[in-house]
Design a protein around this motif. Structure first.
Motif, PDB file in Angstrom:
ATOM      1  N   ALA A 137       1.751 -16.332 -13.040  1.00  0.00           N
ATOM      2  CA  ALA A 137       2.084 -15.401 -11.966  1.00  0.00           C
ATOM      3  C   ALA A 137       3.053 -14.319 -12.454  1.00  0.00           C
ATOM      4  CB  ALA A 137       2.693 -16.158 -10.783  1.00  0.00           C
ATOM      5  N   HIS A 138       4.051 -14.728 -13.227  1.00  0.00           N
ATOM      6  CA  HIS A 138       5.028 -13.773 -13.758  1.00  0.00           C
ATOM      7  C   HIS A 138       4.362 -12.807 -14.743  1.00  0.00           C
ATOM      8  CE1 HIS A 138       8.982 -15.367 -12.276  1.00  0.00           C
ATOM      9  NE2 HIS A 138       8.214 -16.425 -12.032  1.00  0.00           N
ATOM     10  N   ASP A 139       3.482 -13.335 -15.585  1.00  0.00           N
ATOM     11  CA  ASP A 139       2.773 -12.487 -16.548  1.00  0.00           C
ATOM     12  C   ASP A 139       1.899 -11.463 -15.824  1.00  0.00           C
ATOM     13  OD1 ASP A 139       3.940 -13.921 -18.598  1.00  0.00           O
ATOM     14  OD2 ASP A 139       2.176 -15.169 -18.974  1.00  0.00           O
ATOM     15  N   HIS A 140       1.268 -11.917 -14.748  1.00  0.00           N
ATOM     16  CA  HIS A 140       0.383 -11.018 -13.998  1.00  0.00           C
ATOM     17  C   HIS A 140       1.185  -9.884 -13.356  1.00  0.00           C
ATOM     18  CE1 HIS A 140      -3.560 -10.890 -11.435  1.00  0.00           C
ATOM     19  NE2 HIS A 140      -3.354  -9.796 -12.145  1.00  0.00           N
ATOM     20  N   LEU A 141       2.268 -10.239 -12.703  1.00  0.00           N
ATOM     21  CA  LEU A 141       3.090  -9.223 -12.058  1.00  0.00           C
ATOM     22  C   LEU A 141       3.653  -8.231 -13.076  1.00  0.00           C
ATOM     23  CD1 LEU A 141       4.372  -8.235  -9.395  1.00  0.00           C
ATOM     24  CD2 LEU A 141       6.318  -9.741  -9.884  1.00  0.00           C
ATOM     25  N   SER A 142       3.970  -8.728 -14.283  1.00  0.00           N
ATOM     26  CA  SER A 142       4.605  -7.871 -15.294  1.00  0.00           C
ATOM     27  C   SER A 142       3.689  -6.766 -15.807  1.00  0.00           C
ATOM     28  CB  SER A 142       5.081  -8.726 -16.478  1.00  0.00           C
ATOM     29  OG  SER A 142       3.986  -9.182 -17.258  1.00  0.00           O
ATOM     30  N   SER A 175       6.875 -11.301  -5.837  1.00  0.00           N
ATOM     31  CA  SER A 175       6.374  -9.939  -5.614  1.00  0.00           C
ATOM     32  C   SER A 175       6.692  -9.501  -4.187  1.00  0.00           C
ATOM     33  CB  SER A 175       4.865  -9.864  -5.837  1.00  0.00           C
ATOM     34  OG  SER A 175       4.172 -10.545  -4.802  1.00  0.00           O
ATOM     35  N   LEU A 176       6.413  -8.266  -3.897  1.00  0.00           N
ATOM     36  CA  LEU A 176       6.586  -7.746  -2.539  1.00  0.00           C
ATOM     37  C   LEU A 176       5.272  -7.770  -1.773  1.00  0.00           C
ATOM     38  CD1 LEU A 176       8.903  -4.689  -3.305  1.00  0.00           C
ATOM     39  CD2 LEU A 176       9.566  -6.955  -2.490  1.00  0.00           C
ATOM     40  N   LYS A 177       4.282  -8.455  -2.338  1.00  0.00           N
ATOM     41  CA  LYS A 177       2.953  -8.511  -1.722  1.00  0.00           C
ATOM     42  C   LYS A 177       2.902  -9.612  -0.667  1.00  0.00           C
ATOM     43  CE  LYS A 177       1.475  -5.507  -4.842  1.00  0.00           C
ATOM     44  NZ  LYS A 177       2.694  -5.338  -5.635  1.00  0.00           N
TER      45      LYS A 177
END
Length: 232
Positions: free
Chosen positions: A59-64, A187-189
């Protein structure tokens, strides 16, 4: 893919460098930086007690990587529209409804991988390297997350024994639950915004090579969404 690679390497550091094109025995190929590592899916299979930690890292990798971009990449809507037009399994009625629904979804200018899953995240020297940018586009990041959720929930391994397929399916569903919970937390999603992209993403995937069982699941999902829209 080559053009995408050239664009992406100027935006992100966590990708293999692209050095050029080559032709061998009348076949064209791309010369990439050699990366020594193991993809996240294989790592998860080897240390199942660490799946939660890796799913959160996913999840962190995707957001980055979902950075604002202004480039020659296709837009998410252009990619989905083309795939929808080529999805022969969809009825004309449902296809028209999905295309109309797609148009009213929000645009965006964030970088989207559009095939983001643990198999495309290589861990090299303890750091993630994101592979396979052939499907890269720009638009609303929620569409990219919806695509990953769809792959984790419904994607199937092919040409493997039944028991192996079942085991992978169980892991995928667990990874999905941890991944989306973590992504929403960092995230802000909103979940509503991500879910709003499920219909066009699922319908567009029907033009890809997927197993018969996955096709049935996707068609069932699309049909359910379309019936809900018609009911208002």
């Amino acid at each position: 893919e080559y053009q995408n690679g050239m664009i992406i390497q100027n935006i992100l550091k966590c990708v293999p460098k692209v050095y050029g094109m080559a032709e061998i025995d009348d076949r064209s190929g791309i010369i990439y930086e050699e990366i020594h590592g193991t993809d996240m899916l294989k790592i998860m299979a080897g240390v199942p007690w660490k799946i939660n930690a890796y799913a959160k890292e996913l999840a962190h990798d995707h957001l980055s990587i979902q950075k604002p971009v202004s480039s020659d990449l296709w837009t998410v809507k252009e990619k989905l529209e083309e795939n929808l037009q080529n999805a022969k399994m969809l009825s004309n009625e449902n296809k028209e409804l999905v295309l109309k629904y797609l148009k009213q979804l929000p645009d965006g200018n964030e970088l989207c991988h559009f095939d983001f899953h643990p198999g495309n995240v290589m861990i090299a020297d303890g750091r993630p390297v994101i592979l396979d940018w052939m499907t890269a586009c720009r638009g609303n990041a929620c569409a990219d997350v919806a695509r990953t959720c769809l792959l984790l929930k419904y994607g199937e391994a092919v040409n493997v024994p039944w028991i192996t397929r079942k085991m992978i399916s169980f892991f995928q569903h667990h990874i999905y639950k941890i991944y989306i919970k973590e992504y929403l937390a960092i995230s802000l999603k909103s979940r509503k915004d991500i879910d709003s992209w499920e219909l066009p993403v699922a319908a567009a995937r029907l033009c890809e090579w997927v197993s018969e069982n996955e096709k049935k699941k996707l068609l069932w999902l699309v049909d359910g969404h379309c019936k809900k829209i018609r009911r208002g």
